[in-house]
Scaffold this motif. Structure first.
Motif, PDB file in Angstrom:
ATOM      1  N   LEU A   4      39.921  48.966  41.803  1.00 27.06           N
ATOM      2  CA  LEU A   4      40.117  49.926  43.268  1.00 27.06           C
ATOM      3  C   LEU A   4      38.181  49.580  43.588  1.00 27.06           C
ATOM      4  N   GLU A   7      37.846  45.893  44.333  1.00 31.72           N
ATOM      5  CA  GLU A   7      38.273  45.798  45.252  1.00 31.72           C
ATOM      6  C   GLU A   7      37.479  45.653  46.334  1.00 31.72           C
ATOM      7  N   THR A  11      35.934  43.014  49.001  1.00 32.58           N
ATOM      8  CA  THR A  11      37.377  43.349  50.313  1.00 32.58           C
ATOM      9  C   THR A  11      35.583  43.522  51.522  1.00 32.58           C
ATOM     10  N   GLN A 190      46.978  49.841  48.169  1.00 34.81           N
ATOM     11  CA  GLN A 190      46.232  49.361  47.685  1.00 34.81           C
ATOM     12  C   GLN A 190      46.774  48.284  46.864  1.00 34.81           C
ATOM     13  N   ARG A 194      47.898  44.006  45.846  1.00 35.56           N
ATOM     14  CA  ARG A 194      47.161  43.019  44.951  1.00 35.56           C
ATOM     15  C   ARG A 194      49.033  42.615  44.456  1.00 35.56           C
ATOM     16  N   ARG A 318      42.779  44.226  54.008  1.00 35.27           N
ATOM     17  CA  ARG A 318      42.673  43.685  52.749  1.00 35.27           C
ATOM     18  C   ARG A 318      44.253  42.861  52.314  1.00 35.27           C
TER      19      ARG A 318
END
Length: 598
Positions: A4, A7, A11, A190, A194, A318
């Motif tokens: 996380l 990621e 971002t 999230q 993905r 995202r």
């Protein structure tokens, strides 16, 4: 947790890159757009406050019995003033974004073109770069969308905080519950973002193939052959198989995501309902007035909506980021081939290949091993051989489209890798088999496009067309050399394949470079015109080096020297007469081809 965090960092990195594009190219407009977006977020909260004032004032008037309109004058002035102010800001905001959006159509494509040019020809053979280039074209709209989402996140967060300040002072528990729900939504989203990214990333190669098939099915020229040969159903079937597969995969992920989003909305609604109950209890307990009731309910609605917008835009950002992040690598990860520093003069150099070996990038198979070839200034060379013998690859090495894997290529005794490549390319006039057809340009522009450093005029264009045996049909065009070469444009026409090849040959004549490289230059031209063109080539190329690749022996027999390639090796070389006397591969192929004309 580590995933996380990585990621989120990705971002932020992509977001920073997108913002840098806009601030670099439209600094003033981008600043104005962001400021006006933030200001506009206050309009709803301010309007709610004004309505609360009006409501309380109206109730007071009704109770007391005062009916002077002047009592409402300050509030009326505030209403009209705020309306004019925010509408002015809105008009500015829309105007600025439309200007940015219009320029985006050109900016982003120009960025891609400049980047690919910077990376150079050899890098363009890299499938990874080709895939990322494809994805850039697919994601162009998402890049501008990313910018809007970033600004929307800022503005919705600003509204969220502004309304939150009101609620923290009145119903802090509700504000806390909304925050917990928001974190839960982010974690769930999230996961599915993905999954979508992985599917899109892993299917890029097949998607490129599908787009190519769709282009063939929608372009008039290839579609004609497909319809005649019934190949359309074959390609359509391949397209449908991919579409069914990708739609199935995406739909399944989206369905599961939608179920979780429904759960999130139920939680959101439950917290909002609880907030309404708390506010009504405050009214019943005479803690707030009717006007304050409307203000707090409106503040709660703004808080909930901005919360929803904030999380929604985070999801969108995202989703965009995992796709645009791949595109960003095209601008950050790869470097161009190291160029040389020596500037080659505009002349006809000695070309010398010594013990040259070569294999294509990402492969282990050697195309050449230990090739030696010396081409003297002004020499006329022809390269012949079966398909796959390495003829085109050899001239690409001479052009330094690729670098040799072993050995060396010298120009005037200087390693080609040490030469500034643009100075070598200025000495070349090249016509490959897959030559460019500039359908958006006129005849004149098609010819002068490769001669940007040379002043062209009608006489030089006409002379080039004449040498290429193209003047006769061009003069019949309605607009002559100013004729646009596609029926897709007003008054445009479509040249035949042979006419296109003659126009491309005229481009070579017009460039007037010391070294000519012609790869199957007359493959689509009739024998009579071919003979005339090659006669003109040899006359035009006096004191120039000419390298010709051809399967037609009638076009190569007048060369000073003929190079015979077979399986990546030079197996014979000499004049036409010498090779016939040797009775080797060249003689056998020549006799076989001559027999076909008997």
């Amino acid at each position: 947790m580590k995933t996380l965090k990585s990621e989120l960092l990705r971002t932020l990195d992509v977001t920073k890159w997108v913002l840098s594009i806009y601030f670099k190219n439209y600094p003033l407009y981008t600043t104005i757009f962001i400021i006006t977006e933030l200001v506009l977020t206050l309009s709803n909260l301010l309007n709610a406050y004004i309505i609360a004032l009006v409501t309380d004032r109206a109730i007071q008037v009704a109770q007391v019995g005062i009916s002077k309109i002047t009592d409402f004058l300050p509030i009326i002035t505030l209403i009209i003033g705020s309306y004019i102010f925010f509408e002015t800001i809105r008009i500015i905001n829309i105007y600025v974004w439309r200007i940015i959006s219009y320029q985006d159509m050109f900016l982003l494509r120009r960025m891609l073109a400049e980047r690919l040019s910077f990376l150079g020809i050899q890098n363009l053979e890299n499938p990874e770069i080709t895939n990322k280039s494809q994805r850039f074209n697919e994601e162009i709209n998402n890049i501008s969308g990313n910018m809007q989402m970033v600004v929307s996140i800022f503005s919705s967060f600003f509204a969220f905080v502004s309304a939150g300040i009101v609620l923290i002072n009145t119903i802090p528990v509700v504000a806390l519950l909304f925050t917990v729900v928001m974190i839960f939504q982010l974690v769930v989203n999230q996961k599915f973002i993905r999954e979508l990214w992985v599917v899109n990333r892993d299917s890029t190669e097949e998607r490129r193939k599908t787009y190519n098939s769709l282009n063939l099915l929608s372009e008039p020229a290839p579609l004609k052959e497909l319809l005649l040969s019934q190949g359309r159903s074959y390609l359509s079937n391949k397209v449908n198989i991919y579409i069914d597969w990708i739609v199935g995969k995406i739909s399944n992920i989206r369905k599961n995501w939608s179920l979780w989003q429904f759960v999130n909305k139920l939680l959101d609604s439950a917290v909002f309902g609880y907030g309404i109950v708390v506010i009504l209890q405050r009214l019943v307990g005479k803690i707030i007035s009717i006007g304050q009731l409307t203000f707090e309910i409106r503040s709660l609605r703004i808080f909930a909506d901005s919360f929803s917008n904030f999380t929604g835009n985070i999801v969108g950002l995202r989703e965009n980021t995992v796709r645009i992040g791949d595109v960003k690598e095209l601008f950050a990860k790869y470097e161009s081939e190291k160029d040389g520093e020596f500037k080659l003069q505009n002349n006809t150099p000695l070309i010398d290949l010594k013990n040259v070996s070569f294999k294509y990038p990402n492969t282990d198979k050697l195309i050449f091993k230990g090739i030696d070839l010396n081409i003297k200034p002004g020499e006329k060379i022809a390269i012949v051989g079966e398909n796959g013998a390495g003829k085109t690859t050899l001239v690409k090495l001479i052009c330094r489209i690729y670098r040799v894997s072993g050995g060396v290529i010298n120009l005037n005794n200087i390693n080609i890798d040490e030469i500034k490549i643009s100075t070598w390319h200025k000495n070349l006039a090249i016509l490959f088999q897959d030559y460019n057809q500039y359908t958006n340009l006129t005849v004149k522009e098609n010819i002068e496009v490769d001669s940007s450093d040379r002043v062209s005029n009608k006489e030089s264009i006409t002379e080039a067309l004449k040498k290429a045996d193209a003047l006769n049909f061009v003069e019949k065009y309605k607009n002559g050399i100013d004729q646009i070469l596609s029926e897709r444009y007003k008054d445009g026409i479509r040249p035949s394949t042979g006419q296109w090849q003659k126009i491309a040959i005229a481009r070579v004549f017009h460039r007037d470079s010391p070294v000519l490289i012609l790869d199957e230059p007359t493959a689509s031209i009739d024998a009579v015109a071919e003979a005339q063109i090659f006669d003109n080539i040899y006359k035009f190329a006096k004191n120039k080096t000419v390298i010709i690749i051809s399967h037609r022996f009638s076009t190569v027999r007048n060369a000073d020297r003929i190079i015979v390639l077979d399986k990546g090796k030079i197996v014979e070389q000499g004049s036409h007469e010498e090779l016939l006397k040797n009775d080797g591969k060249y003689a056998q192929a020549f006799k076989l081809q001559a027999k076909g004309y008997q």
